[in-house]
Write a protein that holds these residues in place. Structure first.
Motif, mmCIF file in Angstrom:
data_model
loop_
_atom_site.group_PDB
_atom_site.id
_atom_site.type_symbol
_atom_site.label_atom_id
_atom_site.label_comp_id
_atom_site.label_asym_id
_atom_site.label_seq_id
_atom_site.Cartn_x
_atom_site.Cartn_y
_atom_site.Cartn_z
ATOM 1 N N LYS A 7 0.824 -1.216 0.000
ATOM 2 C CA LYS A 7 0.000 0.000 0.000
ATOM 3 C C LYS A 7 0.860 1.268 0.000
ATOM 4 C CE LYS A 7 -3.738 2.097 2.700
ATOM 5 N NZ LYS A 7 -4.502 2.499 1.516
ATOM 6 N N THR A 8 0.453 2.246 -0.781
ATOM 7 C CA THR A 8 1.127 3.555 -0.759
ATOM 8 C C THR A 8 0.077 4.651 -0.584
ATOM 9 O OG1 THR A 8 0.877 4.266 -3.057
ATOM 10 C CG2 THR A 8 2.661 2.702 -2.604
ATOM 11 N N ASP A 9 0.563 5.855 -0.290
ATOM 12 C CA ASP A 9 -0.364 6.997 -0.254
ATOM 13 C C ASP A 9 -0.093 7.936 -1.438
ATOM 14 O OD1 ASP A 9 2.036 8.000 0.484
ATOM 15 O OD2 ASP A 9 1.391 8.782 2.437
ATOM 16 N N PHE A 10 0.475 7.387 -2.528
ATOM 17 C CA PHE A 10 0.696 8.205 -3.726
ATOM 18 C C PHE A 10 -0.646 8.766 -4.205
ATOM 19 C CE2 PHE A 10 4.258 5.003 -4.990
ATOM 20 C CZ PHE A 10 5.076 5.502 -3.987
ATOM 21 N N THR A 11 -0.597 9.936 -4.842
ATOM 22 C CA THR A 11 -1.810 10.570 -5.367
ATOM 23 C C THR A 11 -2.502 9.624 -6.352
ATOM 24 O OG1 THR A 11 -0.582 12.625 -5.269
ATOM 25 C CG2 THR A 11 -2.678 12.684 -6.451
ATOM 26 N N ARG A 12 -3.802 9.483 -6.207
ATOM 27 C CA ARG A 12 -4.577 8.609 -7.093
ATOM 28 C C ARG A 12 -5.019 9.363 -8.334
ATOM 29 N NH1 ARG A 12 -2.170 5.473 -3.508
ATOM 30 N NH2 ARG A 12 -3.400 3.706 -2.807
ATOM 31 N N MET A 13 -5.153 8.629 -9.433
ATOM 32 C CA MET A 13 -5.644 9.229 -10.665
ATOM 33 C C MET A 13 -7.164 9.321 -10.625
ATOM 34 S SD MET A 13 -5.504 7.728 -14.466
ATOM 35 C CE MET A 13 -6.736 8.360 -15.579
ATOM 36 N N ASN A 14 -7.680 10.457 -11.095
ATOM 37 C CA ASN A 14 -9.120 10.625 -11.190
ATOM 38 C C ASN A 14 -9.500 10.729 -12.669
ATOM 39 O OD1 ASN A 14 -11.755 11.410 -11.146
ATOM 40 N ND2 ASN A 14 -11.497 13.020 -9.617
ATOM 41 N N PHE A 15 -10.233 9.709 -13.144
ATOM 42 C CA PHE A 15 -10.584 9.673 -14.568
ATOM 43 C C PHE A 15 -11.376 10.910 -15.002
ATOM 44 C CE2 PHE A 15 -9.248 5.281 -14.582
ATOM 45 C CZ PHE A 15 -8.808 5.099 -15.888
ATOM 46 N N LYS A 16 -12.087 11.529 -14.070
ATOM 47 C CA LYS A 16 -12.902 12.693 -14.439
ATOM 48 C C LYS A 16 -12.039 13.876 -14.845
ATOM 49 C CE LYS A 16 -16.183 10.873 -11.299
ATOM 50 N NZ LYS A 16 -15.944 10.616 -9.870
ATOM 51 N N ASN A 17 -10.741 13.841 -14.449
ATOM 52 C CA ASN A 17 -9.825 14.910 -14.874
ATOM 53 C C ASN A 17 -9.236 14.651 -16.257
ATOM 54 O OD1 ASN A 17 -10.221 16.066 -12.380
ATOM 55 N ND2 ASN A 17 -8.393 15.127 -11.478
ATOM 56 N N TYR A 18 -9.531 13.479 -16.808
ATOM 57 C CA TYR A 18 -8.953 13.118 -18.105
ATOM 58 C C TYR A 18 -10.069 12.695 -19.054
ATOM 59 C CZ TYR A 18 -4.441 13.184 -15.796
ATOM 60 O OH TYR A 18 -3.328 13.577 -15.112
ATOM 61 N N SER A 19 -10.768 13.686 -19.608
ATOM 62 C CA SER A 19 -11.910 13.344 -20.463
ATOM 63 C C SER A 19 -11.436 12.776 -21.799
ATOM 64 C CB SER A 19 -12.783 14.565 -20.682
ATOM 65 O OG SER A 19 -12.009 15.578 -21.278
ATOM 66 N N THR A 20 -10.196 13.085 -22.203
ATOM 67 C CA THR A 20 -9.713 12.607 -23.498
ATOM 68 C C THR A 20 -8.329 11.969 -23.379
ATOM 69 O OG1 THR A 20 -10.560 14.740 -24.209
ATOM 70 C CG2 THR A 20 -9.669 13.319 -25.930
ATOM 71 N N LEU A 21 -8.220 10.738 -23.804
ATOM 72 C CA LEU A 21 -6.914 10.113 -23.965
ATOM 73 C C LEU A 21 -6.717 9.931 -25.461
ATOM 74 C CD1 LEU A 21 -6.854 7.355 -21.168
ATOM 75 C CD2 LEU A 21 -5.963 9.677 -21.064
ATOM 76 N N THR A 22 -5.611 10.445 -26.013
ATOM 77 C CA THR A 22 -5.435 10.409 -27.464
ATOM 78 C C THR A 22 -4.195 9.604 -27.865
ATOM 79 O OG1 THR A 22 -4.167 12.447 -27.452
ATOM 80 C CG2 THR A 22 -6.542 12.657 -27.764
ATOM 81 N N PHE A 23 -4.195 9.170 -29.110
ATOM 82 C CA PHE A 23 -3.122 8.317 -29.633
ATOM 83 C C PHE A 23 -2.805 8.728 -31.064
ATOM 84 C CE2 PHE A 23 -5.750 6.213 -26.539
ATOM 85 C CZ PHE A 23 -4.811 5.772 -25.626
ATOM 86 N N GLU A 24 -1.537 8.724 -31.403
ATOM 87 C CA GLU A 24 -1.152 9.046 -32.783
ATOM 88 C C GLU A 24 0.132 8.320 -33.169
ATOM 89 O OE1 GLU A 24 0.815 13.377 -32.457
ATOM 90 O OE2 GLU A 24 -1.072 13.248 -31.357
ATOM 91 N N GLU A 25 0.384 8.296 -34.471
ATOM 92 C CA GLU A 25 1.577 7.654 -35.035
ATOM 93 C C GLU A 25 2.817 8.502 -34.726
ATOM 94 O OE1 GLU A 25 3.017 4.579 -37.657
ATOM 95 O OE2 GLU A 25 0.941 4.930 -37.065
ATOM 96 N N PRO A 26 3.955 7.892 -34.324
ATOM 97 C CA PRO A 26 5.174 8.702 -34.162
ATOM 98 C C PRO A 26 5.714 9.160 -35.515
ATOM 99 C CG PRO A 26 5.656 6.373 -33.776
ATOM 100 C CD PRO A 26 4.169 6.472 -33.996
ATOM 101 N N ASP A 27 6.274 10.369 -35.551
ATOM 102 C CA ASP A 27 6.832 10.924 -36.782
ATOM 103 C C ASP A 27 8.319 10.574 -36.855
ATOM 104 O OD1 ASP A 27 7.846 12.420 -38.834
ATOM 105 O OD2 ASP A 27 7.155 14.370 -38.070
ATOM 106 N N MET A 28 8.604 9.411 -37.444
ATOM 107 C CA MET A 28 9.990 8.926 -37.456
ATOM 108 C C MET A 28 10.844 9.602 -38.515
ATOM 109 S SD MET A 28 10.182 4.979 -36.461
ATOM 110 C CE MET A 28 8.720 3.981 -36.448
ATOM 111 N N GLN A 29 10.223 10.333 -39.449
ATOM 112 C CA GLN A 29 11.014 11.078 -40.435
ATOM 113 C C GLN A 29 11.659 12.290 -39.766
ATOM 114 O OE1 GLN A 29 11.659 9.637 -43.138
ATOM 115 N NE2 GLN A 29 10.092 8.096 -42.807
ATOM 116 N N THR A 30 10.867 12.973 -38.942
ATOM 117 C CA THR A 30 11.398 14.153 -38.247
ATOM 118 C C THR A 30 12.264 13.735 -37.061
ATOM 119 O OG1 THR A 30 9.393 15.328 -38.879
ATOM 120 C CG2 THR A 30 10.728 16.325 -37.138
#
Ligand code: MG
Length: 385
Positions: free
Chosen positions: A282-305
């Motif tokens: 058990k830890t007392d680290f700060t917990r994540m609250n999903f309500k603070n993260y309405s959007t999780l996004t994903f994209e392709e890495p730009d390996m040319q740049t």
């Protein structure tokens, strides 16, 4: 009840080292600090030694030996100096777990010694596996030593794999924040400053790794690290940009199911997990609250740049000492960038040139890796001028 962990912290004054000691401070009944080592920060090492009272302390910078020795003269602590001493301590310490949190190539030899002495490795120094993954993996199986990753992505994958058959891994999906320059093109990157590169959007880390995150080299090194840690093929490792850094990485299995490990971006979590695995404490680290993260996004890495990520894939595909070459070149390049000797794009150019110039060895021994590291650094420095 948890048996008290006896821990050696290699690189105790850096970002991972100090966070590991924060954990040791709050878990005093469960963690005993046996060894502390630092590169040059004598003042902080002395303060840490006085607080945690380890058996052995090493300052790598030999010019600071007397300072540390005198400051700890009245304590029951043995003080050593020099990089070789860090490896030698691994033979005499009673620590059962070694946190390898030093920067770069310097982690290689102490980690080898720790494995030979059957210490459990909490691996924060990814360069060790990048430089000599094949050799380290073999050594671990010979000595029946486990590596528990501390890198947040690899800790995530490791946690996703608990209870799973490794043969059912279809794909490992490493997430990357994309760093401070995500979305920028080559002409915009030509003149970015050191200060801009050192501002990571999500993670608080040391200078070397923060620059590596900005060039995507860090993700490249992590791809190679994942190959050795989880025994997968090159084609099974994918990188996806996920700017919020909430999903720390994922595993896709052969039935199409995907597991992800999530949480706030806080390195204390993977360090804590590595110390106590297979237990969860058990830890007392700060917990994540999903309500603070309405959007999780994903994209392709730009390996040319961000060529570094592509170079890492190339080095991994090529095998032999190529990743060792890339790592050494990159250490020189990042150092030169931090000293204003080359610009941001110069880091990637230097890495690519060194991969072309340094002698390739298909089946390197430990001595070959050591030679390759020396040769690459010399060529890289000559190229910088
Ligand atoms: Mg990482």
């Amino acid at each position: 009840m948890t048996i008290k962990k006896k821990i050696a912290i290699l690189g105790s004054t850096g970002s991972i080292g100090t966070q590991a000691l924060e954990i040791a401070r709050t878990q005093k009944d469960k963690i005993e600090v046996e060894v502390l080592t630092a590169n040059t920060n004598a003042e902080l090492l002395i303060a840490q030694a006085k607080e945690f009272n380890p058996n052995h302390v090493v300052i790598a910078d030999t010019s600071k030996y007397l300072q540390v020795k005198e400051a700890l003269a009245s304590e029951d602590i043995k003080v050593f100096a020099g990089n070789n001493s860090i490896a030698e301590i691994m033979e005499i310490t009673s620590a059962d777990t070694v946190l390898t949190a030093m920067v770069g190539y310097s982690g290689l030899l102490p980690t080898i010694k720790a494995i030979e002495n059957k210490k459990r490795i909490a691996l924060a120094n990814k360069e060790t596996l990048v430089v000599a993954g094949e050799l380290i993996t073999k050594l671990c199986s010979t000595h029946q030593v486990n590596i528990i990753p501390v890198d947040s992505e690899h800790s995530a994958i490791f946690q996703c794999l608990v209870g799973e058959d490794l043969n059912t891994i279809e794909k490992i999906i490493l997430t990357a924040s994309g760093g401070p320059f995500r979305g920028k093109k080559l002409d915009e990157l030509a003149n970015v400053t050191k200060a801009q590169a050192l501002k990571h959007p999500n993670w608080s880390m040391g200078a070397k790794i923060t620059i590596d995150s900005a060039t995507l080299m860090n993700k490249g090194l992590e791809v190679i690290e994942a190959k050795w840690l989880f025994g997968v093929k090159d084609t099974q490792i994918e990188v996806v940009i996920h700017p919020q850094s909430i999903i720390h990485s994922m595993v896709e299995f052969t039935d199409g199911s995907i597991k992800a490990q999530m949480g706030l971006p806080d390195m204390k979590l993977p360090i804590h997990y590595a110390f106590f695995y297979p237990e969860r404490i058990k830890t007392d680290f700060t917990r994540m609250n999903f309500k603070n993260y309405s959007t999780l996004t994903f994209e392709e890495p730009d390996m040319q740049t961000f060529r570094n990520l592509k170079l890492a894939y190339e080095a991994m595909n090529k095998g032999g000492n190529m990743a060792c070459i890339l790592n050494a070149a990159n250490e020189i390049a990042v150092d030169a960038f931090l000293k204003d000797k080359i610009n941001f794009l110069g880091i990637m150019k230097l890495n690519e040139k060194c991969m072309q110039k340094v002698s390739f060895i298909a089946k390197p021994t430990l001595e070959d890796y050591i030679e390759t590291d020396i040769e690459t650094r010399k060529i890289a420095k000559d190229l910088i001028g």
